[in-house]
Structures are given as structure tokens and as C-alpha cells.
Design a protein around this motif. Structure first.
Motif, PDB file in Angstrom:
ATOM      1  N   GLN A  86      -1.583  11.346  -0.027  1.00 41.85           N
ATOM      2  CA  GLN A  86      -2.227  10.960   1.227  1.00 41.85           C
ATOM      3  C   GLN A  86      -3.642  10.436   0.977  1.00 41.85           C
ATOM      4  O   GLN A  86      -4.090   9.514   1.663  1.00 41.85           O
ATOM      5  CB  GLN A  86      -2.249  12.141   2.202  1.00 41.85           C
ATOM      6  N   ASP A  87      -4.333  11.003  -0.009  1.00 39.99           N
ATOM      7  CA  ASP A  87      -5.677  10.516  -0.330  1.00 39.99           C
ATOM      8  C   ASP A  87      -5.636   9.094  -0.862  1.00 39.99           C
ATOM      9  O   ASP A  87      -6.454   8.256  -0.487  1.00 39.99           O
ATOM     10  CB  ASP A  87      -6.360  11.428  -1.355  1.00 39.99           C
ATOM     11  N   GLN A  88      -4.683   8.820  -1.748  1.00 38.27           N
ATOM     12  CA  GLN A  88      -4.504   7.465  -2.278  1.00 38.27           C
ATOM     13  C   GLN A  88      -4.202   6.497  -1.147  1.00 38.27           C
ATOM     14  O   GLN A  88      -4.749   5.394  -1.097  1.00 38.27           O
ATOM     15  CB  GLN A  88      -3.341   7.456  -3.276  1.00 38.27           C
ATOM     16  N   LEU A  89      -3.332   6.898  -0.248  1.00 36.89           N
ATOM     17  CA  LEU A  89      -2.956   6.059   0.890  1.00 36.89           C
ATOM     18  C   LEU A  89      -4.170   5.778   1.773  1.00 36.89           C
ATOM     19  O   LEU A  89      -4.419   4.630   2.141  1.00 36.89           O
ATOM     20  CB  LEU A  89      -1.846   6.732   1.698  1.00 36.89           C
ATOM     21  N   LYS A  90      -4.913   6.799   2.093  1.00 35.94           N
ATOM     22  CA  LYS A  90      -6.107   6.642   2.935  1.00 35.94           C
ATOM     23  C   LYS A  90      -7.106   5.681   2.290  1.00 35.94           C
ATOM     24  O   LYS A  90      -7.635   4.789   2.958  1.00 35.94           O
ATOM     25  CB  LYS A  90      -6.750   8.005   3.167  1.00 35.94           C
ATOM     26  N   ASN A  91      -7.350   5.851   1.007  1.00 30.67           N
ATOM     27  CA  ASN A  91      -8.286   4.973   0.300  1.00 30.67           C
ATOM     28  C   ASN A  91      -7.786   3.535   0.256  1.00 30.67           C
ATOM     29  O   ASN A  91      -8.567   2.592   0.426  1.00 30.67           O
ATOM     30  CB  ASN A  91      -8.547   5.488  -1.117  1.00 30.67           C
TER      31      ASN A  91
ATOM     32  N   ILE B  50       0.838  -1.199   0.000  1.00 39.94           N
ATOM     33  CA  ILE B  50       0.000   0.000   0.000  1.00 39.94           C
ATOM     34  C   ILE B  50       0.876   1.252   0.000  1.00 39.94           C
ATOM     35  O   ILE B  50       0.653   2.179  -0.777  1.00 39.94           O
ATOM     36  CB  ILE B  50      -0.937   0.010   1.235  1.00 39.94           C
ATOM     37  N   LEU B  51       1.874   1.266   0.872  1.00 40.13           N
ATOM     38  CA  LEU B  51       2.758   2.429   0.986  1.00 40.13           C
ATOM     39  C   LEU B  51       3.553   2.664  -0.297  1.00 40.13           C
ATOM     40  O   LEU B  51       3.731   3.808  -0.722  1.00 40.13           O
ATOM     41  CB  LEU B  51       3.699   2.257   2.176  1.00 40.13           C
ATOM     42  N   GLU B  52       4.032   1.602  -0.913  1.00 38.86           N
ATOM     43  CA  GLU B  52       4.828   1.737  -2.132  1.00 38.86           C
ATOM     44  C   GLU B  52       3.997   2.164  -3.336  1.00 38.86           C
ATOM     45  O   GLU B  52       4.517   2.774  -4.260  1.00 38.86           O
ATOM     46  CB  GLU B  52       5.549   0.423  -2.447  1.00 38.86           C
ATOM     47  N   ASN B  53       2.716   1.846  -3.331  1.00 43.46           N
ATOM     48  CA  ASN B  53       1.866   2.159  -4.482  1.00 43.46           C
ATOM     49  C   ASN B  53       1.010   3.402  -4.273  1.00 43.46           C
ATOM     50  O   ASN B  53       0.182   3.720  -5.120  1.00 43.46           O
ATOM     51  CB  ASN B  53       0.975   0.956  -4.814  1.00 43.46           C
ATOM     52  N   SER B  54       1.198   4.098  -3.169  1.00 43.45           N
ATOM     53  CA  SER B  54       0.440   5.322  -2.897  1.00 43.45           C
ATOM     54  C   SER B  54       1.349   6.524  -3.100  1.00 43.45           C
ATOM     55  O   SER B  54       2.444   6.572  -2.557  1.00 43.45           O
ATOM     56  CB  SER B  54      -0.086   5.315  -1.462  1.00 43.45           C
ATOM     57  N   TYR B  55       0.862   7.472  -3.885  1.00 42.60           N
ATOM     58  CA  TYR B  55       1.667   8.661  -4.180  1.00 42.60           C
ATOM     59  C   TYR B  55       1.069   9.931  -3.604  1.00 42.60           C
ATOM     60  O   TYR B  55       1.608  11.010  -3.792  1.00 42.60           O
ATOM     61  CB  TYR B  55       1.881   8.787  -5.689  1.00 42.60           C
TER      62      TYR B  55
END
Length: 147
Positions: free
Chosen positions: A71-76, A64-69
Motif C-alpha cells: 500500500q505504501d508503494q501504491l500511495k507513493n 501503477i497497480l501492477e508494479n505496486s506490491y
């Protein structure tokens, strides 16, 4: 990619633990490190749940962390991949409780975990009987006071 090397710790999973803790709690890694309990919490979890289960949770978190660019992407992604699966949801909720309350399965980790619980910061308070608010603090109106 939302993950950074923390304190030059050799255990890569520790970095993942800290990065996902940041996302789960809403506190920065620096704020979490400032509690003085990051390593203690990490080791405590490793000894209190099956290693394969915790490593599985950390691998999901790593992806999740590696594929999130953002904060919104990470939260989702956390909501979709962590909180939608009962196995990972339970670990995530336990980690949140650990940081906020200083407890794991209802018991304090140590004396410091009570004092450094994030709940006190959120409440703009201090842990009764453990950390005093400071000299003459009684003379200052509480934060968010309606009086």
C-alpha cells in the motif's frame, strides 16, 4: 500486484477503475460496490470525457497497480505519477469527488449518487431528506461527540 477481478465484468478497464478508485478514496472495493453506483460512475465518466483521455488515465493506473506490491508503494506511485501530472490529476480529483459527493462537474449523477456519497460515511451522518438515520437514533449520542 494490487488489482483483482471484480464481479466477472468483461471490461478489464472497469477492474482498473475500481482498483484505482479504492486507492484514491481509501474505501475498499466492497464498500464502493455497496453504493450500487460503480458501474454507473464508470459509464458516466466514459460518456463525459474523451475516451482516449480516460483510457490513458486507466493505463497509467494499471501500470501503477501492477508494479505496486504494498500500500505504501501504491500511495507513493499514485502521488508521483498521477498527482504530479495536471491531466491525470484532474481526472483523479474528479473521480474522488464523484465517489465522495456523487457529483461530476458540479451536478449529481442521479438521485442515488447523493444518498450514497461517501461523505456521509466519513461524517457518520445521513443525507438530509434522503436517508433516515433509523428508529430512535436521536436517543444515541453521536459518534465522536464531545458532549
Amino acid at each position: 500486484m494490487i488489482i483483482d477481478k471484480v464481479l466477472n465484468v468483461d471490461d478489464y478497464y472497469y477492474d482498473v477503475f475500481m482498483a484505482i478508485s479504492e486507492s484514491l478514496t481509501g474505501f475498499s472495493m466492497n464498500e464502493l460496490q455497496a453504493t450500487g453506483l460503480a458501474g454507473t460512475y464508470y459509464r458516466h465518466i466514459l460518456t463525459h470525457i474523451e475516451s482516449a483521455t480516460f483510457i490513458g488515465f486507466l493505463n497509467i493506473s494499471k501500470n501503477i497497480l501492477e508494479n505496486s506490491y504494498s500500500q505504501d508503494q501504491l500511495k507513493n506511485a499514485v502521488n508521483a505519477e498521477v498527482f504530479s501530472d495536471p491531466a491525470t490529476e484532474g481526472i483523479a480529483r474528479s473521480i474522488i469527488t464523484l465517489w465522495y459527493m456523487g457529483t461530476w462537474e458540479g451536478a449529481y449523477i442521479n438521485g442515488l449518487s447523493y444518498k450514497e456519497g461517501l461523505v456521509w460515511t466519513v461524517m457518520h451522518a445521513h443525507p438530509p431528506g434522503a436517508k433516515q438515520p433509523g428508529f430512535k437514533s436521536w436517543s444515541v449520542k453521536p459518534v465522536n461527540s464531545n458532549s
